[in-house]
Scaffold this active site. Structure first.
Site, PDB file in Angstrom:
ATOM      1  N   GLY A 242       0.741  -1.210   0.116  1.00  0.00           N
ATOM      2  CA  GLY A 242       0.007  -0.105   0.020  1.00  0.00           C
ATOM      3  C   GLY A 242       0.860   1.236   0.006  1.00  0.00           C
ATOM      4  O   GLY A 242       0.133   2.218  -0.100  1.00  0.00           O
ATOM      5  N   GLU A 276       3.857  -6.930   0.470  1.00  0.00           N
ATOM      6  CA  GLU A 276       3.189  -7.074  -0.576  1.00  0.00           C
ATOM      7  C   GLU A 276       3.029  -5.602  -1.485  1.00  0.00           C
ATOM      8  O   GLU A 276       1.856  -5.253  -1.476  1.00  0.00           O
ATOM      9  CB  GLU A 276       1.956  -7.702  -0.382  1.00  0.00           C
ATOM     10  CG  GLU A 276       2.154  -9.006   0.095  1.00  0.00           C
ATOM     11  CD  GLU A 276       0.802  -9.616   0.848  1.00  0.00           C
ATOM     12  OE1 GLU A 276       0.903 -10.692   1.355  1.00  0.00           O
ATOM     13  OE2 GLU A 276      -0.126  -8.713   0.998  1.00  0.00           O
ATOM     14  N   PRO A 277       4.085  -5.130  -2.050  1.00  0.00           N
ATOM     15  CA  PRO A 277       4.086  -3.936  -2.778  1.00  0.00           C
ATOM     16  C   PRO A 277       3.310  -4.072  -3.935  1.00  0.00           C
ATOM     17  O   PRO A 277       3.748  -5.065  -4.744  1.00  0.00           O
ATOM     18  CB  PRO A 277       5.359  -3.153  -2.537  1.00  0.00           C
ATOM     19  CG  PRO A 277       6.230  -4.634  -2.687  1.00  0.00           C
ATOM     20  CD  PRO A 277       5.464  -5.486  -1.832  1.00  0.00           C
ATOM     21  N   GLY A 278       2.858  -3.027  -4.554  1.00  0.00           N
ATOM     22  CA  GLY A 278       2.051  -3.256  -5.868  1.00  0.00           C
ATOM     23  C   GLY A 278       2.287  -1.769  -6.684  1.00  0.00           C
ATOM     24  O   GLY A 278       3.471  -1.905  -7.489  1.00  0.00           O
ATOM     25  N   ARG A 279       1.496  -0.948  -6.342  1.00  0.00           N
ATOM     26  CA  ARG A 279       1.739   0.463  -6.896  1.00  0.00           C
ATOM     27  C   ARG A 279       3.023   1.220  -6.896  1.00  0.00           C
ATOM     28  O   ARG A 279       3.690   1.677  -7.731  1.00  0.00           O
ATOM     29  CB  ARG A 279       0.659   1.451  -6.482  1.00  0.00           C
ATOM     30  CG  ARG A 279       0.525   2.708  -6.855  1.00  0.00           C
ATOM     31  CD  ARG A 279      -0.232   3.749  -6.181  1.00  0.00           C
ATOM     32  NE  ARG A 279      -1.417   3.123  -5.491  1.00  0.00           N
ATOM     33  CZ  ARG A 279      -2.538   3.347  -6.149  1.00  0.00           C
ATOM     34  NH1 ARG A 279      -2.711   3.822  -7.385  1.00  0.00           N
ATOM     35  NH2 ARG A 279      -3.431   2.645  -5.731  1.00  0.00           N
ATOM     36  N   ARG A 315      -8.483   5.704 -14.050  1.00  0.00           N
ATOM     37  CA  ARG A 315      -7.984   6.191 -12.824  1.00  0.00           C
ATOM     38  C   ARG A 315      -8.644   7.698 -12.629  1.00  0.00           C
ATOM     39  O   ARG A 315      -9.329   7.985 -11.605  1.00  0.00           O
ATOM     40  CB  ARG A 315      -6.759   6.227 -12.403  1.00  0.00           C
ATOM     41  CG  ARG A 315      -6.388   4.820 -12.318  1.00  0.00           C
ATOM     42  CD  ARG A 315      -4.783   4.754 -11.727  1.00  0.00           C
ATOM     43  NE  ARG A 315      -4.810   5.119 -10.185  1.00  0.00           N
ATOM     44  CZ  ARG A 315      -4.651   6.307  -9.630  1.00  0.00           C
ATOM     45  NH1 ARG A 315      -4.292   7.344 -10.359  1.00  0.00           N
ATOM     46  NH2 ARG A 315      -4.512   6.574  -8.334  1.00  0.00           N
ATOM     47  N   TYR A 319     -11.555   7.502  -9.763  1.00  0.00           N
ATOM     48  CA  TYR A 319     -11.005   8.099  -8.423  1.00  0.00           C
ATOM     49  C   TYR A 319     -10.664   9.682  -8.372  1.00  0.00           C
ATOM     50  O   TYR A 319     -10.056  10.177  -7.543  1.00  0.00           O
ATOM     51  CB  TYR A 319      -9.790   7.402  -8.049  1.00  0.00           C
ATOM     52  CG  TYR A 319      -9.609   6.003  -8.093  1.00  0.00           C
ATOM     53  CD1 TYR A 319     -10.413   5.336  -7.285  1.00  0.00           C
ATOM     54  CD2 TYR A 319      -8.844   5.122  -8.620  1.00  0.00           C
ATOM     55  CE1 TYR A 319     -10.432   4.021  -7.159  1.00  0.00           C
ATOM     56  CE2 TYR A 319      -8.913   3.703  -8.882  1.00  0.00           C
ATOM     57  CZ  TYR A 319      -9.716   3.091  -7.815  1.00  0.00           C
ATOM     58  OH  TYR A 319      -9.792   1.771  -7.748  1.00  0.00           O
ATOM     59  N   CYS A 347     -17.751   8.934 -25.670  1.00  0.00           N
ATOM     60  CA  CYS A 347     -19.211   9.459 -25.611  1.00  0.00           C
ATOM     61  C   CYS A 347     -19.765   9.538 -23.930  1.00  0.00           C
ATOM     62  O   CYS A 347     -20.627   8.952 -23.602  1.00  0.00           O
ATOM     63  CB  CYS A 347     -20.266   9.112 -26.442  1.00  0.00           C
ATOM     64  SG  CYS A 347     -19.861   8.648 -28.141  1.00  0.00           S
ATOM     65  N   TYR A 376      -2.593  -0.037 -12.331  1.00  0.00           N
ATOM     66  CA  TYR A 376      -3.941   0.126 -12.460  1.00  0.00           C
ATOM     67  C   TYR A 376      -4.426   0.756 -13.615  1.00  0.00           C
ATOM     68  O   TYR A 376      -5.054   1.907 -13.692  1.00  0.00           O
ATOM     69  CB  TYR A 376      -4.402   0.693 -10.972  1.00  0.00           C
ATOM     70  CG  TYR A 376      -4.109   0.080  -9.851  1.00  0.00           C
ATOM     71  CD1 TYR A 376      -4.792  -1.084  -9.811  1.00  0.00           C
ATOM     72  CD2 TYR A 376      -3.261   0.498  -9.031  1.00  0.00           C
ATOM     73  CE1 TYR A 376      -4.323  -1.878  -8.699  1.00  0.00           C
ATOM     74  CE2 TYR A 376      -2.784  -0.456  -7.862  1.00  0.00           C
ATOM     75  CZ  TYR A 376      -3.472  -1.580  -7.783  1.00  0.00           C
ATOM     76  OH  TYR A 376      -3.118  -2.194  -6.711  1.00  0.00           O
TER      77      TYR A 376
END
Length: 440
Positions: A242, A276-279, A315, A319, A347, A376
């Site tokens: 995170g 558990e890193p992702g971004r 995104r 977000y 559209c 993402y």
């Protein structure tokens, strides 16, 4: 620009490779990832954790960018995998990550996914409820196996991030309530198909403040110590991922400070720890290249219409996320900027990448880079409006390769089929009346 993407001889480049050269070869829109940036992030994290004396395994969160080439790049560095579906498990295996370095997370694992994890010999399932625990016990017993389990604890800690990506409060669907953890842990230890191995926590994504981490880690470590003192066979901790990146003006923590906070909470327990890193691992390692189609002067606003769209990068729409947007040709220092809305051709009024964004003058045909698109981005893309998926490119040093080609429309249409009554030859036959097939 941050990291590997920079202006070189006036051209935005990934290392020595000019992004305009890639755009000329593969067209736009297109995602470009830097293997060098990904490797640098992995080594920075493992180095910081080692410096704190932690016995740590870094399991890359595959959901952030599941491309085989990206996962393989990390596998070669020794990374494990954090997966949340059977598909991600298969990707991790195909990329060379063994089961014993794989964590299977997720709040809604199916029995088929549980069986797949067991067959793969994964390191652990992160179990998020009592009902999941009992289902996994039954699936394991049916296969004559024991499922390694860490209980994911919901510590009721506000991650202070976007409401849609916070996961550690009592109002979220994730994890086992802290107050119920002891009772469920004791149940787990008694189930014949379960091998209770540890506790896990993950409080959200895009965190830029270490205080929520410190509180969650301390709560988890205290619970771990209490349960182990009570005789439960806990062997390891999973501290999740995170860590945020700087999309705009955020000030995410240095990885060394993050490692220090983790070590302060868990070092005295003397057990292996999973991260558990992702971004953080891949976000800044990617850009989305796009070309200006039109520049439209509206009544109140000026619109830069590009060939990328919300189906490529959702995104900003989903977000309200900020992504820096840069011309591939470096603007002159004296070039004036003006506020524009940078929008796509779909559209939907929500098909936009930026509003009132200061941008130097651009013309149709100019190339732009939407930054920090390595996480993402392509993985959340769609073919809305029957748009072709953007290709993906990996750059390593001075080399680059297309790792996922742009399909053509015929390929997409070939994935669909018509029922017999809509097939062209059916037009030559007498049409069926309602209910006639059932009657026959």
């Amino acid at each position: 620009m941050r990291g590997v993407f920079h202006y070189r001889d006036g051209r935005l480049s990934a290392g020595p490779v000019a992004l305009a050269e890639i755009a000329a070869a593969v067209g736009t829109p297109a995602f470009v990832y830097s293997a060098d940036a990904i490797v640098a992030r992995y080594r920075a994290m493992t180095g910081a954790l080692a410096a704190e004396g932690l016995d740590a395994t870094v399991c890359y969160a595959v959901k952030a960018n599941p491309h085989l080439a990206v996962v393989s790049t990390l596998a070669r560095e020794g990374a494990g995998a954090d997966v949340v579906s059977e598909g991600e498990l298969l990707r991790a295996q195909a990329a060379g990550i063994p089961g014993q370095r794989t964590v299977f997370a997720g709040v809604g694992k199916t029995e088929a996914e549980m069986a797949a994890g067991l067959e793969a010999g994964i390191l652990q399932f992160n179990v998020e409820s009592e009902v999941e625990l009992r289902t996994l016990d039954r699936v394991a017993r049916d296969k004559g196996l024991r499922a390694p389990v860490s209980l994911r604890i919901n510590p009721d800690v506000d991650a202070r991030t976007h409401a849609k990506i916070t996961t550690g409060t009592s109002e979220n669907k994730f994890g086992i309530d802290h107050a119920q953890a002891g009772a469920i842990a004791r149940q787990a230890a008694d189930l014949p198909g379960i091998d209770l191995t540890g506790l896990a926590v993950h409080i959200g994504s895009q965190l830029v403040d270490l205080a929520p981490y410190a509180l969650a880690f301390e709560k988890l470590a205290q619970l771990f110590a209490e349960l182990r003192t009570a005789g439960l066979p806990l062997q390891r901790l999973d501290l999740g991922g995170g860590i945020g990146i700087s999309y705009r003006d955020e000030q995410p923590p240095e990885v060394a400070d993050y490692a220090r906070v983790a070590a302060r909470a868990v070092r005295d327990l003397g057990v292996p720890v999973i991260f558990e890193p992702g971004r953080w691992m891949v976000g800044d390692a990617g850009v989305l290249l796009t070309r200006v189609v039109f520049v439209k002067q509206g009544v109140k606003k000026r619109f830069v219409i590009v060939d990328a769209a919300m189906n490529d990068l959702i995104r900003p729409t989903l977000y309200d996320a900020w992504h820096d947007i840069l011309p591939l040709a470096r603007p002159a220092p004296e070039a004036p900027s003006q506020p524009v809305d940078i929008v796509g051709p779909i559209c939907e009024s929500g098909d936009l990448f930026a509003t009132d964004r200061a941008l130097p003058p651009v013309r149709p045909g100019d190339l732009l880079a939407i930054c920090s698109a390595g996480a993402y981005g392509a993985t959340m893309a769609s073919t809305y409006n029957s748009r072709l998926p953007a290709p993906e490119i990996l750059v390593a040093g001075a080399d680059w390769a297309v790792i996922k080609a742009r399909p053509d429309h015929a390929t997409l249409l070939a994935q669909e089929s018509l029922p017999a009554w809509l097939a062209p030859e059916a037009d030559q036959e007498e049409p069926l009346h309602a209910g006639s097939r059932a009657a026959s």
